[in-house]
Design a protein around this motif. Structure first.
Motif, mmCIF file in Angstrom:
data_model
loop_
_atom_site.group_PDB
_atom_site.id
_atom_site.type_symbol
_atom_site.label_atom_id
_atom_site.label_comp_id
_atom_site.label_asym_id
_atom_site.label_seq_id
_atom_site.Cartn_x
_atom_site.Cartn_y
_atom_site.Cartn_z
ATOM 1 N N ARG A 7 7.160 -42.598 26.588
ATOM 2 C CA ARG A 7 7.315 -41.144 26.536
ATOM 3 C C ARG A 7 8.661 -40.802 27.157
ATOM 4 N NH1 ARG A 7 4.079 -36.825 30.129
ATOM 5 N NH2 ARG A 7 4.019 -35.082 28.663
ATOM 6 N N GLY A 8 9.416 -39.940 26.473
ATOM 7 C CA GLY A 8 10.709 -39.510 26.984
ATOM 8 C C GLY A 8 10.700 -38.017 27.256
ATOM 9 N N VAL A 9 11.722 -37.550 27.934
ATOM 10 C CA VAL A 9 11.825 -36.130 28.238
ATOM 11 C C VAL A 9 13.294 -35.708 28.251
ATOM 12 C CG1 VAL A 9 11.844 -36.490 30.751
ATOM 13 C CG2 VAL A 9 11.121 -34.281 29.823
ATOM 14 N N ILE A 10 13.550 -34.560 27.664
ATOM 15 C CA ILE A 10 14.842 -33.893 27.813
ATOM 16 C C ILE A 10 14.602 -32.819 28.856
ATOM 17 C CG2 ILE A 10 16.628 -32.507 26.692
ATOM 18 C CD1 ILE A 10 15.756 -33.859 24.034
ATOM 19 N N SER A 11 15.183 -32.986 30.043
ATOM 20 C CA SER A 11 14.834 -32.096 31.147
ATOM 21 C C SER A 11 15.937 -31.112 31.524
ATOM 22 C CB SER A 11 14.439 -32.905 32.377
ATOM 23 O OG SER A 11 15.502 -33.737 32.779
ATOM 24 N N TYR A 12 17.149 -31.346 31.060
ATOM 25 C CA TYR A 12 18.242 -30.449 31.440
ATOM 26 C C TYR A 12 19.311 -30.499 30.369
ATOM 27 C CZ TYR A 12 21.793 -28.216 34.363
ATOM 28 O OH TYR A 12 22.743 -27.365 34.866
ATOM 29 N N LEU A 13 19.736 -29.344 29.927
ATOM 30 C CA LEU A 13 20.786 -29.228 28.924
ATOM 31 C C LEU A 13 21.854 -28.307 29.488
ATOM 32 C CD1 LEU A 13 21.653 -29.753 25.913
ATOM 33 C CD2 LEU A 13 20.555 -27.574 25.413
ATOM 34 N N LYS A 14 23.078 -28.792 29.584
ATOM 35 C CA LYS A 14 24.190 -28.000 30.104
ATOM 36 C C LYS A 14 25.271 -27.920 29.039
ATOM 37 C CE LYS A 14 27.719 -27.965 33.734
ATOM 38 N NZ LYS A 14 28.212 -28.643 34.942
ATOM 39 N N ILE A 15 25.733 -26.710 28.766
ATOM 40 C CA ILE A 15 26.796 -26.493 27.786
ATOM 41 C C ILE A 15 27.941 -25.766 28.478
ATOM 42 C CG2 ILE A 15 27.421 -25.314 25.656
ATOM 43 C CD1 ILE A 15 24.577 -25.798 24.706
ATOM 44 N N VAL A 16 29.138 -26.291 28.309
ATOM 45 C CA VAL A 16 30.339 -25.686 28.875
ATOM 46 C C VAL A 16 31.140 -25.091 27.716
ATOM 47 C CG1 VAL A 16 32.446 -26.095 30.172
ATOM 48 C CG2 VAL A 16 30.350 -27.300 30.802
ATOM 49 N N LEU A 49 19.535 -19.677 26.390
ATOM 50 C CA LEU A 49 20.080 -20.357 27.551
ATOM 51 C C LEU A 49 20.114 -19.437 28.758
ATOM 52 C CD1 LEU A 49 23.084 -22.082 25.789
ATOM 53 C CD2 LEU A 49 21.019 -23.198 26.629
ATOM 54 N N ASN A 50 20.079 -20.032 29.934
ATOM 55 C CA ASN A 50 20.319 -19.305 31.169
ATOM 56 C C ASN A 50 21.815 -19.368 31.446
ATOM 57 O OD1 ASN A 50 17.537 -18.826 31.651
ATOM 58 N ND2 ASN A 50 17.339 -20.906 32.418
ATOM 59 N N THR A 51 22.300 -18.467 32.273
ATOM 60 C CA THR A 51 23.723 -18.390 32.548
ATOM 61 C C THR A 51 24.007 -18.671 34.017
ATOM 62 O OG1 THR A 51 23.953 -16.737 30.819
ATOM 63 C CG2 THR A 51 25.730 -16.873 32.400
ATOM 64 N N GLY A 72 31.685 -21.396 35.531
ATOM 65 C CA GLY A 72 30.550 -20.917 34.759
ATOM 66 C C GLY A 72 30.138 -21.895 33.677
ATOM 67 N N TYR A 73 28.871 -21.843 33.318
ATOM 68 C CA TYR A 73 28.348 -22.640 32.210
ATOM 69 C C TYR A 73 27.001 -22.065 31.818
ATOM 70 C CZ TYR A 73 25.819 -24.904 36.061
ATOM 71 O OH TYR A 73 25.047 -25.136 37.161
ATOM 72 N N CYS A 74 26.443 -22.564 30.744
ATOM 73 C CA CYS A 74 25.093 -22.143 30.370
ATOM 74 C C CYS A 74 24.208 -23.377 30.323
ATOM 75 C CB CYS A 74 25.084 -21.357 29.067
ATOM 76 S SG CYS A 74 26.082 -22.026 27.748
ATOM 77 N N TYR A 75 22.933 -23.190 30.537
ATOM 78 C CA TYR A 75 22.051 -24.330 30.734
ATOM 79 C C TYR A 75 20.614 -23.964 30.394
ATOM 80 C CZ TYR A 75 20.488 -21.996 34.955
ATOM 81 O OH TYR A 75 19.958 -21.089 35.825
ATOM 82 N N ARG A 76 19.793 -24.987 30.346
ATOM 83 C CA ARG A 76 18.348 -24.803 30.207
ATOM 84 C C ARG A 76 17.684 -25.934 30.966
ATOM 85 N NH1 ARG A 76 14.439 -21.211 27.994
ATOM 86 N NH2 ARG A 76 12.556 -22.418 27.729
ATOM 87 N N ARG A 77 16.841 -25.566 31.912
ATOM 88 C CA ARG A 77 15.990 -26.547 32.579
ATOM 89 C C ARG A 77 14.624 -26.455 31.924
ATOM 90 N NH1 ARG A 77 18.797 -24.771 37.307
ATOM 91 N NH2 ARG A 77 19.965 -26.495 38.177
#
Length: 117
Positions: A7-16, A49-51, A72-77
């Motif tokens: 089982r895998g997980v994508i736990s954090y996505l960060k976009i600059v 996304l969160n900011t 600054g960046y945008c992300y999703r936990r």
């Protein structure tokens, strides 16, 4: 490292955002065409996304321009769990597509690859 049956997980996505303007109302969709991957909750694969921004904290989904706000960046936990099929052969390449769409419907495709060991 992932192998068949795990089982895998994508736990954090960060976009600059390295563009010259803030990107507004971004939506992300994660997918894969790999026959070896099954996401546990397909409805959770599309999200805003969160900011992380002093200027845009009240504008969820916006992504500050690096030229305007260097920190600054945008992300999703989030925890986007997926299963790797037990029959997945070792050495298989799994490519996750990350499609970012702005408020005008313009999409920006990104990808991330993982090799099964």
């Amino acid at each position: 490292d992932l192998s068949g049956g795990e089982r895998g997980v994508i736990s954090y996505l960060k976009i600059v955002n390295d563009g010259l303007a803030d990107a507004t109302d971004l939506t992300v969709h994660i997918s894969t065409e790999s026959p070896w991957i099954t996401f546990e909750d397909p409805e959770a694969l599309t999200f805003g996304l969160n900011t992380q921004s002093e200027l845009l904290d009240e504008r969820s989904g916006d992504c500050p321009s690096l030229s305007l706000e260097p920190d600054g960046y945008c992300y999703r936990r989030a925890e986007l769990f997926f299963a790797v099929d037990e029959d997945a052969p070792l050495g298989s390449l799994v490519e996750f597509q990350v499609e970012v769409t702005d408020r005008w419907g313009t999409s920006y495709p990104l990808s991330y690859s993982v090799t099964l060991f």
